[in-house]
Design a protein around this motif. Sequence first.
Motif, PDB file in Angstrom:
ATOM      1  N   GLU A 116       5.668   6.388  -7.027  1.00  0.00           N
ATOM      2  CA  GLU A 116       3.970   7.342  -6.634  1.00  0.00           C
ATOM      3  C   GLU A 116       3.527   5.862  -7.425  1.00  0.00           C
ATOM      4  OE1 GLU A 116       3.805   8.142  -3.986  1.00  0.00           O
ATOM      5  OE2 GLU A 116       1.675   7.448  -4.549  1.00  0.00           O
ATOM      6  N   ASP A 117       3.408   6.017  -8.921  1.00  0.00           N
ATOM      7  CA  ASP A 117       2.316   5.447  -8.903  1.00  0.00           C
ATOM      8  C   ASP A 117       2.679   3.566  -9.148  1.00  0.00           C
ATOM      9  OD1 ASP A 117       0.895   6.905  -9.502  1.00  0.00           O
ATOM     10  OD2 ASP A 117       1.502   7.761 -11.675  1.00  0.00           O
ATOM     11  N   GLU A 118       4.548   3.514  -9.458  1.00  0.00           N
ATOM     12  CA  GLU A 118       4.305   1.473  -9.398  1.00  0.00           C
ATOM     13  C   GLU A 118       4.367   0.822  -8.373  1.00  0.00           C
ATOM     14  OE1 GLU A 118       8.397   1.318 -11.336  1.00  0.00           O
ATOM     15  OE2 GLU A 118       7.815  -0.636 -11.565  1.00  0.00           O
ATOM     16  N   ILE A 119       4.291   1.962  -6.748  1.00  0.00           N
ATOM     17  CA  ILE A 119       4.160   1.257  -5.462  1.00  0.00           C
ATOM     18  C   ILE A 119       3.140   0.812  -5.407  1.00  0.00           C
ATOM     19  CG2 ILE A 119       6.797   2.191  -4.987  1.00  0.00           C
ATOM     20  CD1 ILE A 119       4.390   4.123  -3.560  1.00  0.00           C
ATOM     21  N   ARG A 120       1.291   1.139  -6.524  1.00  0.00           N
ATOM     22  CA  ARG A 120       0.680   0.660  -5.946  1.00  0.00           C
ATOM     23  C   ARG A 120      -0.063  -0.112  -6.363  1.00  0.00           C
ATOM     24  NH1 ARG A 120       0.291   3.820  -1.301  1.00  0.00           N
ATOM     25  NH2 ARG A 120       1.431   5.558  -1.755  1.00  0.00           N
ATOM     26  N   GLN A 121       0.614  -0.387  -7.542  1.00  0.00           N
ATOM     27  CA  GLN A 121       0.028  -1.596  -8.287  1.00  0.00           C
ATOM     28  C   GLN A 121       0.617  -3.150  -7.550  1.00  0.00           C
ATOM     29  OE1 GLN A 121       2.475  -0.774 -12.037  1.00  0.00           O
ATOM     30  NE2 GLN A 121       0.980   0.811 -12.161  1.00  0.00           N
ATOM     31  N   LEU A 122      -0.074  -4.131  -8.592  1.00  0.00           N
ATOM     32  CA  LEU A 122      -0.805  -5.208  -7.783  1.00  0.00           C
ATOM     33  C   LEU A 122       0.650  -6.569  -6.960  1.00  0.00           C
ATOM     34  CD1 LEU A 122      -3.339  -6.598  -6.550  1.00  0.00           C
ATOM     35  CD2 LEU A 122      -3.554  -7.689  -8.187  1.00  0.00           C
ATOM     36  N   PRO A 123       2.170  -6.044  -7.901  1.00  0.00           N
ATOM     37  CA  PRO A 123       3.027  -7.256  -7.711  1.00  0.00           C
ATOM     38  C   PRO A 123       4.014  -6.986  -5.611  1.00  0.00           C
ATOM     39  CG  PRO A 123       3.885  -6.549 -10.193  1.00  0.00           C
ATOM     40  CD  PRO A 123       2.079  -5.366  -9.665  1.00  0.00           C
ATOM     41  N   VAL A 177       4.533  -6.972  -0.618  1.00  0.00           N
ATOM     42  CA  VAL A 177       5.410  -6.368   0.094  1.00  0.00           C
ATOM     43  C   VAL A 177       4.993  -6.595   1.864  1.00  0.00           C
ATOM     44  CG1 VAL A 177       2.596  -4.909   0.230  1.00  0.00           C
ATOM     45  CG2 VAL A 177       5.325  -3.415   1.742  1.00  0.00           C
ATOM     46  N   SER A 178       3.782  -7.694   2.172  1.00  0.00           N
ATOM     47  CA  SER A 178       3.704  -7.684   3.994  1.00  0.00           C
ATOM     48  C   SER A 178       4.758  -8.670   3.516  1.00  0.00           C
ATOM     49  CB  SER A 178       2.917  -8.294   3.458  1.00  0.00           C
ATOM     50  OG  SER A 178       1.320  -7.537   3.978  1.00  0.00           O
TER      51      SER A 178
END
Length: 237
Positions: A93-100, A105-106
């Motif tokens: 959950e936290d890692e998928i919100r970070q900038l990398p 993702v697009s």
Amino acid sequence: MTNHKIIVAIDGHSSCGKSTIAKAVAARFGYAFIDSGAMYRAVTLFALRHQLISEGTVNEQMLIGFLPEIQIEFRYNPEKQKSDTYLNGENVEDEIRQLPVSQNVSPVATIAEVRAAMVRLQQEMGKNKGIVMDGRDIGTVVFPKAELKLFVTASAEIRAQRRFDELTAKGEPVSYAEILQNVQERDRIDSTREASPLRKADDALILDNSNMTREEQLVWVIGKVEESLKFHVPDSK
Ligand code: DC
């Protein structure tokens, strides 16, 4: 008092507060909330960890080959009173919100095979209705027959400021300019991609929340859900 359930599809640009609205509406009506963007983010994290993305270019064929090995689920976290995203059994959950992940993702979400796999999962999650799902193609592709469709938007600058505030509150070292650029670039890719571009469904209601508080939005949306519940007759099954 109505006891039948509907599907609420919430689409719109990135960082315009779709998830916040969707979560609050789901809680109010006892519905499940599904953040479909989290699923594309989890696939992106998988791709990054397996070195399938290099300088913004995704190795599409390899990622497509890996799709059967990518398991995504949501598990309720009673402490946070919300669901966390799991990738192959790991809480990401936290890692998928970070900038990398945000920065990559697009392009992952433009891959038709990735979309087909996610849409299948999403439709499965909504088969009993009683669900609020937010994303980009929920009212157009995932649930074209959703009883209530909303299209949420706000200016790019306001959205960038909101994401900046969110990340700095978590102690992430980010710059506003970088975030604004990321928001604008994602808008461009999301709206111009070939596979399910972001567009308003013909029957979606527009919610421009640039100058609205959360409370104002919530009152408005709850009103729309209540109207929709009254309007849609329960399934005869
Ligand atoms: O809503 P979000 O910012 O977490 O979405 C992350 C990315 O996933 C964004 O680039 C758009 C894409 N997305 C999509 O293509 N379709 C969806 N239903 C949800 C998100």
